[in-house]
Enzyme design. Structure first.
Site, PDB file in Angstrom:
ATOM      1  N   ARG A 136       0.853  -1.199   0.000  1.00 39.46           N
ATOM      2  CA  ARG A 136       0.000   0.000   0.000  1.00 39.46           C
ATOM      3  C   ARG A 136       0.883   1.241   0.000  1.00 39.46           C
ATOM      4  NH1 ARG A 136      -1.287   1.860   4.538  1.00 39.46           N
ATOM      5  NH2 ARG A 136      -2.004  -0.077   5.475  1.00 39.46           N
ATOM      6  N   TYR A 143     -16.509  17.455 -15.102  1.00 40.93           N
ATOM      7  CA  TYR A 143     -16.750  16.016 -15.256  1.00 40.93           C
ATOM      8  C   TYR A 143     -17.762  15.599 -14.179  1.00 40.93           C
ATOM      9  CZ  TYR A 143     -16.005  11.015 -14.933  1.00 40.93           C
ATOM     10  OH  TYR A 143     -16.203   9.659 -14.881  1.00 40.93           O
ATOM     11  N   ASP A 183      -7.326  19.029 -14.286  1.00 42.37           N
ATOM     12  CA  ASP A 183      -7.643  17.686 -14.749  1.00 42.37           C
ATOM     13  C   ASP A 183      -7.217  17.617 -16.219  1.00 42.37           C
ATOM     14  OD1 ASP A 183      -8.844  15.402 -15.804  1.00 42.37           O
ATOM     15  OD2 ASP A 183     -10.603  15.544 -14.500  1.00 42.37           O
ATOM     16  N   LYS A 235      -8.195   6.646 -19.348  1.00 43.04           N
ATOM     17  CA  LYS A 235      -8.489   7.177 -20.680  1.00 43.04           C
ATOM     18  C   LYS A 235      -7.248   7.103 -21.574  1.00 43.04           C
ATOM     19  CE  LYS A 235     -12.287   7.873 -18.414  1.00 43.04           C
ATOM     20  NZ  LYS A 235     -12.610   9.126 -17.761  1.00 43.04           N
TER      21      LYS A 235
END
Ligand SMILES: *Cc1c(COP(=O)(O)O)cnc(C)c1O
Length: 392
Positions: free
Chosen positions: A50, A103, A175, A200
């Site tokens: 982690r 978004y 972003d 994406k």
């Protein structure tokens, strides 16, 4: 600042051949914990996956290099990255400014989650700098920018918004999902942190969900890394490896996405059944000049309005054969969607509502002529089509 070119960094940054085996690409370290040589004696700096994992480190270093930052962090999704960033920099009582056409997931995170924790927010049209200046409050801590925006492909002047944010003592978060670092590097334009849905263009093959943060500021980088570990929504080794595999070809893929999107936009502009074509590469686009200034090329996303209204737009989406009807974007395959009934359905009745006659394309890297032909047949007037069939 490194002197190596973008494509060289995409293939080599963070990706030295494996010292133990000589493996040319960083392997998938599918492991949770690491043997220690005596108490506290960490061999490679890794103790628990982690906190850090070598496959993820490779991706994080590569993304930092591609964005021109000093620290990259990879998350389980774009929204996990956004959540970690906002928690690292906001406190109850703070205020955030988001785009009028943010978004949808970002809008939901801020308006439905952070709002409950006492964070105030406003959505403003960021193409209008005066509206942004007027909306800034003394407690504004984050100015959140997307450019190009989704699905209307609006362009925001990053350097100008960085100036407005910094005058107000706020951070500028950009972003950069739609442009990717190949086309636009916000940190060099004054942004404090870059956000990605690596799902994406960075991943690029519609086979992995992931997110990232990159910053140039070492102190902010430390704070973000603390929250990444404390909150735990990290990218797993296989997801990091898949994303890394996509990143290596980002440059050549983006060149083809841009060329195909430009060809699609040019064809749509001349098509009698098409109204407005929204593509920042078109000189008629209101953000064209800013896009020329801050982007290398104009990206693979094209939106357009169908003259005959919403039902006609829905019918076009149902008629394409090569463009697959689906949400998401940025993969090698072309996608088509109806934002009003799909990605942006939840915005109906709000300030973020999109026109019903709007279609959004994620233009892939197939042969351009095949894509144009598919759109032409999907747009063909049905009546004319039937008459032609009857005559033959
Ligand atoms: C998809 C997307 C996100 C969210 O990313 P996930 O990986 O789906 O969590 C954020 N911003 C933009 C612009 C996106 O397209």
């Amino acid at each position: 600042m490194t002197t190596e070119g973008f494509e060289t960094l995409a293939i080599h940054a963070g990706q030295e051949p494996d010292p133990g085996t000589g493996a040319v690409v960083p392997p998938i370290y599918q492991v949770s914990t690491y043997k220690q040589d005596g108490v506290g004696g960490l061999r490679g700096g890794y103790e628990y996956s982690r906190s850090a994992n070598p496959t993820r480190t490779a991706l994080e270093e590569c993304l930092a290099a591609l964005e021109g930052g000093s620290r990259g962090l990879a998350f389980a999704s774009g929204l996990a990255a956004e959540d970690a960033l906002l928690r690292a920099v906001l406190e109850p009582g703070d205020h955030v400014l988001i785009p009028g056409d943010a978004y949808g997931g970002t809008f939901r995170l801020i308006s439905k989650v952070f709002d409950r924790w006492g964070v105030a927010w406003d959505a403003v049209p960021q193409g209008d700098p005066d509206a942004v200046r007027a909306a800034v409050r003394p407690n504004t801590r984050v100015l959140w920018v997307e450019t190009p925006t989704n699905p209307l492909l609006g362009i925001v002047d990053i350097a100008l918004l960085a100036q407005i944010a910094h005058e107000a003592g706020a951070l500028l978060a950009v972003d950069n999902t739609f442009a990717s670092p190949y086309l636009q590097r916000p940190l060099a334009l004054g942004a404090d942190v870059v956000v990605h849905s690596t799902t994406k263009y960075l991943g690029g093959h519609s086979d992995v969900v992931g997110g990232a943060l990159v910053t140039a500021d070492a102190g902010l980088g430390e704070r973000l890394a603390f929250h990444q570990n404390a909150m735990g929504a990290v990218a797993g080794p296989f997801d990091a490896w898949l994303t890394m595999r996509g990143v290596r070809t980002l440059g050549v893929r983006m060149d083809r996405h841009c060329a195909n999107a430009a060809a699609v936009a040019a064809m749509l502009e001349r098509h009698p059944r098409v109204g407005d074509v929204l593509y920042p590469g078109l000189p008629t686009h209101p953000g064209h000049d800013v896009a020329v200034k801050q982007m290398k090329d104009f990206g693979g996303m094209v939106s357009f309005r169908v003259r005959d209204g919403e039902e006609a737009a829905v019918a076009v989406c149902d008629r394409t054969r090569l463009f697959t009807l689906g949400e998401s974007l940025g993969g090698v395959e072309s996608l088509i969607e109806h934002p009003g009934r799909m990605t942006h359905a939840s915005a109906a009745g709000s300030a973020l509502e999109v026109p019903g006659d709007l279609i959004r394309l994620s233009v892939g890297i197939e042969s351009a002529e095949d894509l144009l032909e598919d759109l032409r047949q999907a747009l063909a007037d049905e009546g004319r089509l039937r008459r032609r069939v009857a005559r033959s």
